[in-house]
Design a protein around this motif. Structure first.
Motif, PDB file in Angstrom:
ATOM      1  N   GLN A  27       0.733  -1.852   0.131  1.00 58.73           N
ATOM      2  CA  GLN A  27      -0.181  -0.083  -0.435  1.00 58.73           C
ATOM      3  C   GLN A  27       1.052   1.057   0.253  1.00 58.73           C
ATOM      4  O   GLN A  27       0.661   2.475  -0.132  1.00 58.73           O
ATOM      5  N   LYS A  28       2.284   0.898   0.667  1.00 60.69           N
ATOM      6  CA  LYS A  28       3.091   2.064   0.388  1.00 60.69           C
ATOM      7  C   LYS A  28       2.872   2.069  -1.753  1.00 60.69           C
ATOM      8  O   LYS A  28       3.270   4.090  -1.259  1.00 60.69           O
ATOM      9  N   LEU A  29       2.456   2.253  -2.028  1.00 59.62           N
ATOM     10  CA  LEU A  29       2.826   2.361  -3.521  1.00 59.62           C
ATOM     11  C   LEU A  29       2.094   3.890  -3.615  1.00 59.62           C
ATOM     12  O   LEU A  29       2.161   4.391  -4.541  1.00 59.62           O
ATOM     13  N   VAL A  30       1.094   3.454  -3.471  1.00 58.73           N
ATOM     14  CA  VAL A  30      -0.157   4.428  -3.060  1.00 58.73           C
ATOM     15  C   VAL A  30      -0.020   6.143  -2.124  1.00 58.73           C
ATOM     16  O   VAL A  30      -0.050   6.645  -2.231  1.00 58.73           O
ATOM     17  N   TYR A  78      -3.913  -4.392  -6.919  1.00 67.96           N
ATOM     18  CA  TYR A  78      -3.882  -3.067  -7.596  1.00 67.96           C
ATOM     19  C   TYR A  78      -4.214  -3.521  -9.276  1.00 67.96           C
ATOM     20  O   TYR A  78      -3.470  -5.076  -9.187  1.00 67.96           O
ATOM     21  N   GLY A  79      -5.140  -3.471  -9.933  1.00 75.98           N
ATOM     22  CA  GLY A  79      -5.410  -3.769 -11.253  1.00 75.98           C
ATOM     23  C   GLY A  79      -3.660  -3.811 -12.582  1.00 75.98           C
ATOM     24  O   GLY A  79      -3.142  -2.323 -11.626  1.00 75.98           O
ATOM     25  N   LYS A  80      -3.848  -3.504 -13.440  1.00 80.82           N
ATOM     26  CA  LYS A  80      -3.483  -3.948 -14.452  1.00 80.82           C
ATOM     27  C   LYS A  80      -2.945  -2.332 -14.753  1.00 80.82           C
ATOM     28  O   LYS A  80      -1.554  -2.222 -15.003  1.00 80.82           O
ATOM     29  N   ASP A  81      -3.808  -1.563 -15.006  1.00 79.82           N
ATOM     30  CA  ASP A  81      -3.748  -0.205 -15.662  1.00 79.82           C
ATOM     31  C   ASP A  81      -2.797   0.513 -14.224  1.00 79.82           C
ATOM     32  O   ASP A  81      -1.537   1.912 -14.567  1.00 79.82           O
ATOM     33  N   LYS A  82      -3.063  -0.165 -13.251  1.00 77.73           N
ATOM     34  CA  LYS A  82      -2.825   1.449 -11.884  1.00 77.73           C
ATOM     35  C   LYS A  82      -1.360   0.977 -11.443  1.00 77.73           C
ATOM     36  O   LYS A  82      -0.232   2.155 -11.252  1.00 77.73           O
ATOM     37  N   ILE A  83      -1.036   0.002 -11.830  1.00 72.85           N
ATOM     38  CA  ILE A  83      -0.025  -0.751 -11.869  1.00 72.85           C
ATOM     39  C   ILE A  83       1.510  -0.288 -13.022  1.00 72.85           C
ATOM     40  O   ILE A  83       2.217   0.001 -12.714  1.00 72.85           O
TER      41      ILE A  83
END
Length: 217
Positions: free
Chosen positions: A63-66, A181-186
Motif C-alpha cells: 500500500q506504500k505504492l499509493v 491493484y489492477g493492471k492499469d494502475k500498476i
C-alpha cells in the motif's frame, strides 16, 4: 497322551511367540515412523521460522505504492505561469495519470519490458527462463526475466542489491501488488517510477529531458 500334550504346548508357544514378534515388530515400525514424522515436522518448523525471519518479517507494505508516492520536483513559476526553476535532488520526477500517457508509449513499454504483462499474475517464470536461454544462445547480455510488476517493486519498495533473499521478496511482493491493484494502475505506477537515464525519473521528466515536451504530447 504325553506326546499330544507336548505338541499342544509347542503349538501354543509357537503361536505366542508369533504374537510377541508381531507386537515387537509393530512397535519398532511405529516408533520408526514417529521419529521420521517428528523429524519432518521439525524441519518444516525450522524452515517456516527461517523463512519468516529472513523474508516475511521485513516485507514492506504494498500500500506504500499509493499511500507514500515518490518525491516530485518542485517547480517555481512566474505570475504568467512560465516555468522559472525546477528544484530536486537526484530524481527529477513529475507524476502524471495513465490517461495522459500516449497509447503508443504504453504499448512500446509493454512490448519491450513485459509482453505478457496483461496475462501473468505478477511473475512470469517461464518467460524469464525462455528469455535467459535465448540471450545465452544469441550471446547477448542477459536481460533477466523480471516483469513490469517486479521492476516496480524493485524500484519502489526494495533495494537494488542482487541476492536470493531480495529476489524472493521481489516475487512475493509482485504477487501481492497484483492482488491489491489492477493492471492499469500498476502500469501507471511503473511509468512514473522507473529511471530513464540521468536525473530523469518517470515518463514526464523523460519527455521533457529528451524531447522538450510533455509526455501527453
Amino acid at each position: 497322551m504325553p506326546n499330544t500334550r507336548s505338541k499342544r504346548l509347542n503349538i501354543r508357544g509357537f503361536r505366542n511367540g508369533n504374537i510377541t514378534n508381531r507386537t515387537v515388530n509393530f512397535s519398532r515400525s511405529f516408533f520408526s515412523f514417529l521419529k521420521k514424522y517428528l523429524l519432518v515436522l521439525l524441519l518444516i518448523t525450522v524452515f517456516t521460522l527461517s523463512f519468516y525471519w529472513l523474508i516475511v518479517k521485513d516485507l514492506p507494505s504494498v500500500q506504500k505504492l499509493v499511500n507514500q508516492p515518490p518525491s516530485q520536483t518542485t517547480k517555481i513559476f512566474d505570475r504568467n505561469q512560465v516555468l522559472l526553476y525546477e528544484i530536486y535532488a537526484d530524481q527529477n520526477r513529475t507524476l502524471v495519470p495513465l490517461s495522459q500517457i500516449p497509447d503508443h508509449l504504453k504499448k512500446a513499454t509493454i512490448a519491450i519490458e513485459d509482453k505478457d504483462f496483461y496475462k501473468h499474475k505478477g511473475v512470469n517464470l517461464i518467460g524469464g527462463v525462455i528469455r535467459a536461454v535465448k540471450d545465452m544462445i544469441l550471446y547477448r547480455k542477459l536481460q533477466g526475466g523480471s516483469t513490469i510488476t517486479q521492476q516496480l517493486v524493485k524500484n519502489a519498495l526494495l533495494t537494488p542489491e542482487r541476492t536470493i533473499t531480495r529476489k524472493v521478496k521481489e516475487i512475493i511482493l509482485a504477487v501481492l501488488v497484483e492482488t491489491f491493484y489492477g493492471k492499469d494502475k500498476i502500469l501507471e505506477l511503473y511509468l512514473n517510477q522507473v529511471p530513464y537515464g540521468g536525473t530523469a525519473w518517470g515518463v514526464e521528466a523523460a519527455a521533457q529531458r529528451y524531447f522538450g515536451k510533455k509526455a501527453s504530447q
